[in-house]
Design a protein around this motif. Structure first.
Motif, short mmCIF file in Angstrom:
data_model
loop_
_atom_site.label_atom_id
_atom_site.label_comp_id
_atom_site.label_asym_id
_atom_site.label_seq_id
_atom_site.Cartn_x
_atom_site.Cartn_y
_atom_site.Cartn_z
N ALA A 216 -27.39 12.90 -3.92
CA ALA A 216 -28.26 12.06 -4.48
C ALA A 216 -27.71 10.29 -4.52
O ALA A 216 -26.52 10.52 -4.82
N THR A 217 -28.64 9.70 -4.85
CA THR A 217 -28.21 8.11 -4.80
C THR A 217 -28.83 7.29 -6.37
O THR A 217 -28.38 6.50 -6.50
N ASP A 218 -29.29 8.34 -6.96
CA ASP A 218 -29.84 7.73 -8.27
C ASP A 218 -29.57 8.63 -9.84
O ASP A 218 -30.48 9.10 -10.34
N TYR A 303 -23.36 4.51 -8.89
CA TYR A 303 -24.65 4.11 -8.47
C TYR A 303 -24.36 2.62 -7.84
O TYR A 303 -23.26 2.04 -8.11
N SER A 304 -25.29 2.01 -6.91
CA SER A 304 -25.15 0.65 -6.42
C SER A 304 -25.90 -0.18 -7.33
O SER A 304 -26.94 -0.01 -7.65
N PRO A 305 -24.99 -1.41 -7.61
CA PRO A 305 -25.63 -2.09 -8.82
C PRO A 305 -26.64 -3.42 -7.90
O PRO A 305 -27.02 -4.27 -8.26
N HIS A 306 -26.58 -3.19 -6.48
CA HIS A 306 -27.05 -4.35 -5.64
C HIS A 306 -28.41 -4.12 -5.24
O HIS A 306 -28.90 -3.91 -4.04
N GLY A 307 -29.28 -3.99 -6.23
CA GLY A 307 -31.02 -3.74 -6.09
C GLY A 307 -31.42 -3.82 -7.18
O GLY A 307 -31.06 -3.54 -8.45
N THR A 312 -33.14 1.86 -4.33
CA THR A 312 -33.40 0.76 -3.29
C THR A 312 -31.80 0.08 -3.22
O THR A 312 -31.51 -0.42 -1.99
N ALA A 313 -31.16 -0.15 -4.35
CA ALA A 313 -29.87 -0.63 -4.13
C ALA A 313 -28.74 0.04 -3.24
O ALA A 313 -28.08 -0.58 -2.52
N ALA A 314 -28.92 1.40 -3.14
CA ALA A 314 -28.09 2.19 -2.32
C ALA A 314 -28.54 1.68 -0.93
O ALA A 314 -27.75 1.84 0.06
N SER A 315 -30.12 1.94 -0.52
CA SER A 315 -30.39 1.42 0.67
C SER A 315 -29.97 -0.03 1.10
O SER A 315 -29.60 -0.07 2.37
#
Length: 636
Positions: A216-218, A303-307, A312-315
């Motif tokens: 998962a990404t979230d 997690y990706s902080p870029h979004g 959405t940030a992961a995408s």
């Protein structure tokens, strides 16, 4: 039911009680103690009979009083004599009948016959009553009552301690969570600055593999918990790779990660010793705030902080990194870094497969002293042979070792693993020396799926089958590299403004003017390197410098500390510059430049106070001038 088998019924507001058909009368026993008489009267205090025929007693046997070591009905019989008029004992013909317990009386009023014996003729009952009525028993009972009171006090204190300890643990957990949220706050961005979301090829590839292959990404679950494919071929690599994409800002630590995934400067035990221990509540209120020292990358959620949201940030990050890692958008340095990464993956996957085969055949793992030799062999092999071919060699060597173990059952099994390494050495040298020699490529073993990073690099970036593709062929099919990116150490001086139009001296001299090097004592350290270029072995220097982390006992199972992070950042800067320029000495200067970013105060073992960057720069210079000597240890 009580321990004696008695049925206990307490009246409730809904009960309608009636008089029993066989009333019970109670009288004190001659010579009994007042306390025993009181207990007996309470024992036989009958309120009436319920509609279902059950006797309802005023109190339960547990409410009558402490058990002096005998059963409650025995204690009651020692204090009083209970009688049921007009009922005859079937054994002694005593009238009225003397029930020995509530259970015997209940059986009678429910329609049963009187017990076979009564309290007057039951020898066991009489002996128990005589024992209780013995004059010495009163002192014994008092002693036992004191003991029971002490035990009850101890149990009460234990319950208080358990509740207090739970409160302290709860408060510590709350403080720890607050410290984690301060250390790694949740930060999401609606408009990322993509020009700043960059790193070296390996770090970007690992981050992209993490996004694409995580369950998962979230958020992204802890890397060490992935059930199917690991992130990289081994935990040490995954640990350092995760630390790298964290420091590069590609992925961030989820503040809701398990608290155990963060390193602490001191434990709860140490914190409680520093608190006010007068009461549990005071201890909980005065616990010092936990101090986070780092993370355990394999146990942390990401997690990706870029979004604007995690998904959405992961995408968005996926798209950004996919573009940067497209070989067609790389310069020659990054393309070479991608090929080097592919070679390293082939080597690591081969060792992983060999160890898997050894374990399957019940052979011990490769000994630590043999591992450097094996890694060196696999590294050379990976640059010429496909992963399927190296699998082939590893499989043959493991099977040869198993056959040797069967032929020599008394030989130590460690010797058989050594035999496998020796076989691998011979076969690998033959495969390297004879590149035209055919080796049937093995398929991927479904019991040991390739790591996420291996799948990404070969399938996703290079668009080749990892079990069949060889690096020379992959290099030939890469698109033309784009124009070289601007040299990060270029000062912008025209050629006629430079003291020397070409040469390493110019780059190194100009490098001193870039931010991070125009600061003393870092600038003086670089100048010292410039003045003694001929005496320095840059490669050996960086190898020894990287060992600082090992000297500090920071391994894959330890948290990523600030000092280790600084070492890794300086090493990465050196590697990036060497990959782009091929100049190892220039990479050494880049490492010094990176040190200026680490302004955390640091005190070495001699008590000298400086910044972490200055301390590491001094270590780097020391290693530079000791690079021709062996067994150099850093000053800590």
């Amino acid at each position: 039911m009580t321990s004696s088998g008695e049925t206990v019924n307490q009246a409730g507001p809904e009960h309608k009680l009636s008089e029993p058909d066989f009333p019970v009368t109670v009288r004190p026993r001659n010579g009994s103690h007042e306390e025993l008489v009181e207990m007996g009267l309470r024992y036989w205090d009958l309120l009436g009979v319920a509609e279902d025929g059950r006797p309802v007693w005023a109190v339960t046997t547990r409410q009558i009083g402490p058990d002096p070591g005998t059963q409650p009905h025995m204690t009651a019989l020692a204090g009083v004599i209970a009688e049921v008029p007009n009922v005859v004992c079937r054994t002694c013909a005593t009238t009225p009948w003397q029930p020995a317990s509530r259970a015997a009386f209940e059986s009678l009023i429910r329609g049963g016959a009187p017990g076979r014996t009564c309290a007057a003729c039951d020898a066991t009952v009489q002996r128990a009553v005589a024992y209780i009525l013995d004059p010495s028993w009163a002192g014994q009972r008092k002693f036992e009552a004191t003991q029971r009171a002490q035990r009850e006090q101890e149990r009460q204190q234990q319950r208080l301690d358990q509740a207090g300890n739970a409160r302290v643990n709860q408060r510590w957990a709350e403080l720890r969570r607050e410290a984690i949220e301060n250390f790694a706050p949740l930060k999401l961005s609606g408009a990322p600055e993509w020009s700043e979301v960059t790193a070296n090829v390996e770090t970007e590839a690992v981050a992209l593999a993490c996004i694409r292959h995580a369950p998962a990404t979230d958020p992204i679950p802890p890397i060490g918990s992935w059930a199917i494919s690991p992130l990289t071929p081994n935990n040490d690599w995954s640990n350092s790779a995760a630390a790298s994409f964290w420091r590069a800002g590609l992925l961030a630590v989820d503040p809701k990660s398990d608290a155990s995934s963060f390193g602490l400067k001191f434990s709860l035990k140490e914190a409680s010793e520093a608190a006010d221990r007068s009461t549990w509540e005071q201890m909980a209120a005065t616990l010092p705030d936990p101090i986070i020292t780092g993370i355990y990358p394999l146990e942390t959620s990401w997690y990706s902080p870029h979004g604007p949201t995690m998904q959405t940030a992961a995408s968005w990050l996926d798209n950004h990194l996919a573009e940067r890692l497209n070989p067609a958008s790389m310069d020659v340095g990054r393309q070479q870094a991608l090929l080097d990464l592919a070679a390293r993956l082939i080597a690591a996957e081969t060792i992983r497969y060999l160890e898997f085969q050894l374990d399957t055949l019940n052979l011990p793992p490769v000994a630590d002293n043999h591992r450097p030799r094996l890694e060196q062999l696999v590294e050379r092999l990976s640059k010429q042979r496909s992963l399927g071919e190296t699998y082939h060699i590893a499989w043959q060597c493991a099977r040869a070792a198993a056959a040797a173990a069967q032929t020599n059952p008394r030989a130590p099994r460690e010797n058989m693993t050594t035999h496998a390494v020796n076989q691998f050495e011979q076969r690998a040298q033959d495969a390297v020396a004879n590149p035209g020699q055919e080796l049937k490529p093995w398929r991927e073993d479904n019991r040991l799926p390739l790591s996420a990073l291996t799948k990404l690099v070969f399938y996703g970036l290079l668009n080749v089958q990892p079990m069949h593709a060889r690096l020379p062929a992959i290099a030939d099919t890469l698109p033309e590299p784009i124009a070289d990116l601007p040299d990060p150490l270029d000062t912008g001086l025209d050629e006629d403004e430079q003291e020397s139009p070409t040469g390493q001296e110019v780059k190194l001299r100009d490098a001193v003017t870039i931010p991070g090097l125009a600061v003393s004592p870092i600038a003086s350290a670089v100048q010292e390197i410039l003045d003694n270029m001929a005496l320095i072995d840059p490669e050996a220097t960086m190898v020894k410098f990287r060992s600082i982390g090992d000297t500090l006992d920071v391994h894959a199972d330890g948290p990523v500390t600030p000092l280790r992070g600084a070492v890794d950042a300086m090493t990465a800067a050196c590697q990036d510059v060497v990959a782009a320029t091929g100049d190892a000495l220039l990479g050494l200067v880049a490492a010094c430049a990176t040190a200026n970013a680490f302004m955390t105060p640091y005190t070495d073992s001699s008590g000298t106070e400086c910044t972490m960057g200055v301390y590491l720069t001094e270590q780097l210079v020391t290693f530079a001038f000791d690079s021709q000597r062996e067994n150099v240890q850093p000053r800590l």
